[in-house]
Design an enzyme around this catalytic site. Structure first.
Site, PDB file in Angstrom:
ATOM      1  N   GLU A 165       8.202  -7.753   6.668  1.00 55.88           N
ATOM      2  CA  GLU A 165       8.275  -8.194   5.262  1.00 55.88           C
ATOM      3  C   GLU A 165       9.636  -7.982   4.620  1.00 55.88           C
ATOM      4  O   GLU A 165       9.755  -7.370   3.552  1.00 55.88           O
ATOM      5  CB  GLU A 165       7.171  -7.526   4.438  1.00 55.88           C
ATOM      6  CG  GLU A 165       5.794  -7.951   4.882  1.00 55.88           C
ATOM      7  CD  GLU A 165       4.688  -7.672   3.868  1.00 55.88           C
ATOM      8  OE1 GLU A 165       4.956  -7.050   2.821  1.00 55.88           O
ATOM      9  OE2 GLU A 165       3.547  -8.092   4.122  1.00 55.88           O
ATOM     10  N   GLU A 370      -0.870  -9.348   9.671  1.00 56.77           N
ATOM     11  CA  GLU A 370      -1.612  -8.619   8.640  1.00 56.77           C
ATOM     12  C   GLU A 370      -2.466  -9.596   7.860  1.00 56.77           C
ATOM     13  O   GLU A 370      -2.047 -10.725   7.592  1.00 56.77           O
ATOM     14  CB  GLU A 370      -0.680  -7.900   7.644  1.00 56.77           C
ATOM     15  CG  GLU A 370       0.001  -6.671   8.204  1.00 56.77           C
ATOM     16  CD  GLU A 370       0.886  -5.946   7.192  1.00 56.77           C
ATOM     17  OE1 GLU A 370       0.543  -5.932   5.992  1.00 56.77           O
ATOM     18  OE2 GLU A 370       1.922  -5.408   7.614  1.00 56.77           O
TER      19      GLU A 370
HETATM   20  C1  BG6 Z   1       2.071  -5.342   3.472  1.00 53.83           C
HETATM   21  C2  BG6 Z   1       2.758  -4.267   4.237  1.00 53.83           C
HETATM   22  O1  BG6 Z   1       2.846  -5.664   2.374  1.00 53.83           O
HETATM   23  O2  BG6 Z   1       0.823  -5.113   2.927  1.00 53.83           O
HETATM   24  C3  BG6 Z   1       1.926  -3.049   4.558  1.00 53.83           C
HETATM   25  O3  BG6 Z   1       3.396  -4.751   5.377  1.00 53.83           O
HETATM   26  C4  BG6 Z   1       0.995  -2.771   3.403  1.00 53.83           C
HETATM   27  O4  BG6 Z   1       2.782  -1.986   4.838  1.00 53.83           O
HETATM   28  C5  BG6 Z   1       0.060  -3.960   3.237  1.00 53.83           C
HETATM   29  O5  BG6 Z   1       0.289  -1.588   3.488  1.00 53.83           O
HETATM   30  C6  BG6 Z   1      -0.946  -3.785   2.147  1.00 53.83           C
HETATM   31  O6  BG6 Z   1      -0.287  -3.504   0.949  1.00 53.83           O
HETATM   32  P1  BG6 Z   1      -0.606  -2.224   0.081  1.00 53.83           P
HETATM   33  O7  BG6 Z   1       0.430  -2.230  -0.992  1.00 53.83           O
HETATM   34  O8  BG6 Z   1      -1.981  -2.438  -0.414  1.00 53.83           O
HETATM   35  O9  BG6 Z   1      -0.505  -1.057   0.984  1.00 53.83           O
END
Ligand code: BG6
Length: 470
Positions: A165, A370
């Site tokens: 990201e 993700e």
């Molecule tokens: C992404 C990241 O932005 O989303 C992760 O690569 C992150 O590291 C995931 O944990 C979920 O976001 P958050 O802010 O809910 O942890």
């Protein structure tokens, strides 16, 4: 488009799930590990620090056994740069190499393909003190770190992801904790950092192809399809603007080695374009990714921002909440979408749209690294966690992935966030994503016991049936 017959997931589809080092490992200063920016950042009030996280460092065998029980074909994790090179440059920490050697071997024992992110938000703090990515020397430091990990793990790791990201570090570094907003013109600084990261990425992609036999490597941005809030032409333009600066700036560079024209004109207009040195564009053209990995949580909806607009300042927000940028776009509400408990919109159809759009633009195989639902889970009597909401979210997204495959998208794998509970970027341990519950609270570490959630059993069957039973 409706299909009479849907395609199946390909035979060797990489079902798995993801984590990142600082969010899951803990052992923040153990066995020679140096501090990263995540260890030194100012934490949002009421959220846990990353000292212990899920203590995966000490529980990795048990965790991987659970991943194997779910039937993972792949596991996406990141290597902590400061475990390998504690000061960012210089001496290599053998204990760090040993930890990842053991982890990779453990995965191999169960035939789980390692999918490794080289850098996930945890820049060595020593480098940050010297200017971080604003300092061009960080590019060389990253390439040297890449050389060390390719050399040590490239015999077993064939799938590599460069920078997690990068676009969110530029757009929302303040929320994630990768940027200090103190400097004079933060945006100018950030786009220079972006340029340096692009160079580092291109150089390491080239190095991977040279050093890792059969190695495959790609970028891993967070990509969301962007909707105009209405068919009003000005809203459509605003959506194009946001698309250029949120999505295509990063992927056009990774794939074609060129600046996206609209993103460049945005930077020029604001006087924040990076300094490009002789030879940079040639380096950027030499990257040549094998696939595009991307993280998807939801889409974004935007409307026109007039130049005298009072709401349109680029402030606040996080990875999935677009606020606005004066004269460029304004974040808008989408009446058709529900939201998670943490305010992120839920858009499974937008997942299909995003897959189609990326594949249509770049024609490279895709891997989803993700996708998932952050929620407050409740540990019930008898050690059960009935996370039907998570199952519902994932089911709908997998259905759409299947439709995207039927549409013609070449999708290699799907790795939801996250394999196991871990600490969120800025919302603490209470925002859980995992298939496996870790028994700790925000500040009470309890016994860190691992407990299978309802979604664990559900996902196991999804994998077993290769996505036929969801
Ligand atoms: C992404 C990241 O932005 O989303 C992760 O690569 C992150 O590291 C995931 O944990 C979920 O976001 P958050 O802010 O809910 O942890």
């Amino acid at each position: 488009m409706y299909h009479k017959v849907e395609n199946k997931f390909p035979k060797n589809f990489l079902w798995g799930a993801s984590t990142s080092a600082y969010q899951v490992e803990g052992a923040y200063n153990k066995d020679g590990k140096g501090a990263s920016v995540q260890d030194t950042k100012v934490l949002p009030e009421g959220t846990a620090d990353f000292k212990v996280s899920s203590d995966h460092y000490h529980h990795y065998k048990e965790d991987i056994a659970l991943f194997a029980e779910m039937g993972f074909k792949t596991y996406r994790f990141s290597i902590s740069w400061t475990r390998i090179i504690p000061n960012g440059t210089g001496e290599v920490n053998e204990k760090g190499i040993e930890f990842y050697n053991n982890l990779i071997d453990e995965l191999k024992k169960y035939n789980i393909e390692p999918l490794v992110t080289m850098y996930h938000f945890d820049l060595p703090d020593v480098l940050q003190q010297r200017g971080g990515w604003s300092n061009r020397e960080t590019v060389d430091a990253f390439v040297e770190y890449a050389r060390v990990i390719f050399e040590n793990f490239g015999d077993r790791v064939k799938y590599w992801l460069t920078i997690n990201e990068q676009n969110m570090m530029i757009l929302h570094g303040a929320a994630i904790g990768t940027v200090n907003e103190g400097c004079e013109d933060i945006q100018k600084e950030l786009y220079q950092q972006n340029h340096h990261m692009m160079l580092a990425q291109a150089m390491t992609m080239k190095l991977c192809h040279k050093m890792v036999e059969d190695g495959k490597i790609g970028p891993a941005p967070n990509i969301s399809a962007i909707y105009p809030a209405s068919p009003k032409p000005e809203d459509v333009l605003a959506a194009q603007n946001f698309n250029a600066i949120r999505n295509w700036l990063y992927l056009d560079m990774a794939v074609y080695g060129r600046y996206n024209a609209i993103a460049w004109s945005y930077m020029k207009e604001k006087g924040i374009e990076p300094k490009i040195e002789d030879g940079d564009m040639e380096i950027l053209k030499g990257g040549d990714p094998d696939f595009i990995a991307f993280n998807y949580y939801s889409t974004a909806t935007v409307k026109e921002s007039k130049i005298d607009d009072s709401e349109g300042k680029f402030i606040g927000g996080d990875q999935q909440i677009a606020t606005g940028d004066l004269g460029v776009f304004n974040g808008a509400h989408n009446d058709f979408l529900e939201k998670t408990e943490f305010g992120w919109e839920i858009d499974p159809v937008g997942f299909r749209t995003t897959l189609r759009e990326i594949y249509g633009r770049y024609n490279l195989p895709l891997i989803v690294t993700e996708n998932g639902l952050g929620a407050y889970d409740n540990l019930e009597d008898g050690d059960t966690i009935n996370d039907d909401y998570r199952i519902d979210y994932l089911r709908k997204h997998i259905e759409q992935a299947k439709l995207a495959i039927t549409d013609g998208v070449e999708l290699l794998g799907y790795c939801p966030w996250s394999a196991i509970d871990l600490i969120s970027t800025h919302q603490g341990f209470k925002k859980r994503y995992g298939f496996i519950y870790v028994n700790r609270d925000e500040f009470d570490l309890k016994d860190l016991r691992r407990i299978r959630k309802k979604s664990f059993f559900w996902y196991k069957n999804v994998i077993k049936s290769n996505g036929e039973e969801i």
